[in-house]
Motif scaffolding. Structure first.
Motif, PDB file in Angstrom:
ATOM      1  N   ARG A  21     -82.292   6.773  14.029  1.00 34.70           N
ATOM      2  CA  ARG A  21     -83.296   7.509  13.246  1.00 34.70           C
ATOM      3  C   ARG A  21     -83.676   6.727  11.999  1.00 34.70           C
ATOM      4  O   ARG A  21     -82.891   5.957  11.469  1.00 34.70           O
ATOM      5  CB  ARG A  21     -82.755   8.873  12.823  1.00 34.70           C
ATOM      6  CG  ARG A  21     -82.614   9.834  13.955  1.00 34.70           C
ATOM      7  CD  ARG A  21     -82.153  11.177  13.466  1.00 34.70           C
ATOM      8  NE  ARG A  21     -82.117  12.137  14.578  1.00 34.70           N
ATOM      9  CZ  ARG A  21     -81.691  13.367  14.462  1.00 34.70           C
ATOM     10  NH1 ARG A  21     -81.252  13.824  13.294  1.00 34.70           N
ATOM     11  NH2 ARG A  21     -81.688  14.159  15.497  1.00 34.70           N
ATOM     12  N   ARG A  22     -84.891   7.029  11.556  1.00 30.58           N
ATOM     13  CA  ARG A  22     -85.378   6.488  10.283  1.00 30.58           C
ATOM     14  C   ARG A  22     -86.244   7.568   9.646  1.00 30.58           C
ATOM     15  O   ARG A  22     -87.124   8.130  10.294  1.00 30.58           O
ATOM     16  CB  ARG A  22     -86.200   5.226  10.504  1.00 30.58           C
ATOM     17  CG  ARG A  22     -86.762   4.657   9.205  1.00 30.58           C
ATOM     18  CD  ARG A  22     -87.616   3.419   9.482  1.00 30.58           C
ATOM     19  NE  ARG A  22     -88.202   2.909   8.272  1.00 30.58           N
ATOM     20  CZ  ARG A  22     -87.695   1.938   7.535  1.00 30.58           C
ATOM     21  NH1 ARG A  22     -86.558   1.365   7.891  1.00 30.58           N
ATOM     22  NH2 ARG A  22     -88.304   1.519   6.448  1.00 30.58           N
ATOM     23  N   THR A  23     -85.984   7.840   8.366  1.00 30.25           N
ATOM     24  CA  THR A  23     -86.793   8.807   7.635  1.00 30.25           C
ATOM     25  C   THR A  23     -87.734   8.056   6.710  1.00 30.25           C
ATOM     26  O   THR A  23     -87.300   7.176   5.956  1.00 30.25           O
ATOM     27  CB  THR A  23     -85.907   9.772   6.835  1.00 30.25           C
ATOM     28  OG1 THR A  23     -85.057  10.468   7.756  1.00 30.25           O
ATOM     29  CG2 THR A  23     -86.746  10.777   6.061  1.00 30.25           C
ATOM     30  N   GLU A  24     -89.009   8.379   6.812  1.00 30.88           N
ATOM     31  CA  GLU A  24     -90.039   7.809   5.938  1.00 30.88           C
ATOM     32  C   GLU A  24     -90.840   8.971   5.382  1.00 30.88           C
ATOM     33  O   GLU A  24     -91.545   9.648   6.130  1.00 30.88           O
ATOM     34  CB  GLU A  24     -90.949   6.863   6.710  1.00 30.88           C
ATOM     35  CG  GLU A  24     -90.279   5.582   7.132  1.00 30.88           C
ATOM     36  CD  GLU A  24     -91.257   4.578   7.739  1.00 30.88           C
ATOM     37  OE1 GLU A  24     -92.479   4.825   7.716  1.00 30.88           O
ATOM     38  OE2 GLU A  24     -90.777   3.558   8.229  1.00 30.88           O
ATOM     39  N   ASP A  25     -90.718   9.173   4.081  1.00 30.63           N
ATOM     40  CA  ASP A  25     -91.426  10.265   3.408  1.00 30.63           C
ATOM     41  C   ASP A  25     -91.130  11.600   4.091  1.00 30.63           C
ATOM     42  O   ASP A  25     -89.993  12.003   4.186  1.00 30.63           O
ATOM     43  CB  ASP A  25     -92.941   9.988   3.348  1.00 30.63           C
ATOM     44  CG  ASP A  25     -93.255   8.683   2.628  1.00 30.63           C
ATOM     45  OD1 ASP A  25     -92.605   8.417   1.600  1.00 30.63           O
ATOM     46  OD2 ASP A  25     -94.118   7.932   3.106  1.00 30.63           O
ATOM     47  N   TRP A  26     -92.133  12.250   4.602  1.00 32.36           N
ATOM     48  CA  TRP A  26     -92.055  13.583   5.189  1.00 32.36           C
ATOM     49  C   TRP A  26     -91.368  13.584   6.556  1.00 32.36           C
ATOM     50  O   TRP A  26     -90.688  14.523   6.936  1.00 32.36           O
ATOM     51  CB  TRP A  26     -93.488  14.103   5.303  1.00 32.36           C
ATOM     52  CG  TRP A  26     -93.677  15.423   5.932  1.00 32.36           C
ATOM     53  CD1 TRP A  26     -94.023  15.663   7.227  1.00 32.36           C
ATOM     54  CD2 TRP A  26     -93.559  16.713   5.323  1.00 32.36           C
ATOM     55  NE1 TRP A  26     -94.135  17.002   7.461  1.00 32.36           N
ATOM     56  CE2 TRP A  26     -93.858  17.674   6.289  1.00 32.36           C
ATOM     57  CE3 TRP A  26     -93.229  17.141   4.040  1.00 32.36           C
ATOM     58  CZ2 TRP A  26     -93.843  19.031   6.033  1.00 32.36           C
ATOM     59  CZ3 TRP A  26     -93.224  18.493   3.795  1.00 32.36           C
ATOM     60  CH2 TRP A  26     -93.526  19.417   4.778  1.00 32.36           C
TER      61      TRP A  26
END
Length: 171
Positions: A21-26
């Protein structure tokens, strides 16, 4: 080179079924190797907004292999990559087509200069261009040991293809 492609695919086999997984902003993006890619956001009240960015397609990926493009180059950085196709995602209302993704597996430049084992498997970047089509770049440290992914290795692997001319016996 079929041997180089086969060897690279073997390096990814242990990853099948694992997810990164990768979280970018929203948004949070999730790639489950040879299964699916999704984009989601969990609200504070627990509601989930989710879009499929594609499912792994055996036929699409067989076509990539037959075309000799399994091992190719990242069009923006020209670094060696191994690519896979994910298609048939959530319908995109902007274009009335299903979302689709191309995954580029690579040995990151940073990993080639650092200890290779210190850099974990992970999504390096996700871009959407054009709308509803995604490019997902994934660092896989195991690929750093493959000759194609080493500095200058792509040219060396391609140059090992040799033409053999056969002459019938008794000629």
């Amino acid at each position: 080179n079929a041997t180089a492609e086969w060897q690279a695919k073997q390096l990814l086999l242990p990853l099948i079924g694992q997810c990164v997984r990768r979280t970018e902003d929203w948004w949070t993006y999730e790639l489950c190797f040879e299964r699916h890619i999704r984009q989601f956001h969990k609200e504070k009240d627990g509601r989930l907004t989710e879009f499929s960015l594609g499912e792994f397609g055996t036929l699409d990926n067989a076509r990539i292999e037959k075309s000799g493009e399994l091992l190719s180059r990242d069009p923006t950085t020209l670094r060696p990559v191994m690519q896979q196709s994910y298609s048939g995602g959530t319908l995109c209302d902007l274009k009335e087509v299903h979302r689709a993704s191309t995954v580029f597996y690579l040995c990151s430049a940073q990993a080639q200069h650092d200890s290779l084992q210190a850099t974990p498997i992970g999504i390096v970047s996700i871009t959407e261009s054009p709308s509803c089509n995604y490019i997902v770049k994934v660092h896989v440290p195991q690929l750093c040991d493959h000759p194609y992914f080493k500095e200058g290795g792509a040219a060396q692997v391609r140059s090992t293809i040799t033409t053999i001319h056969c002459v019938p016996s008794g000629a």
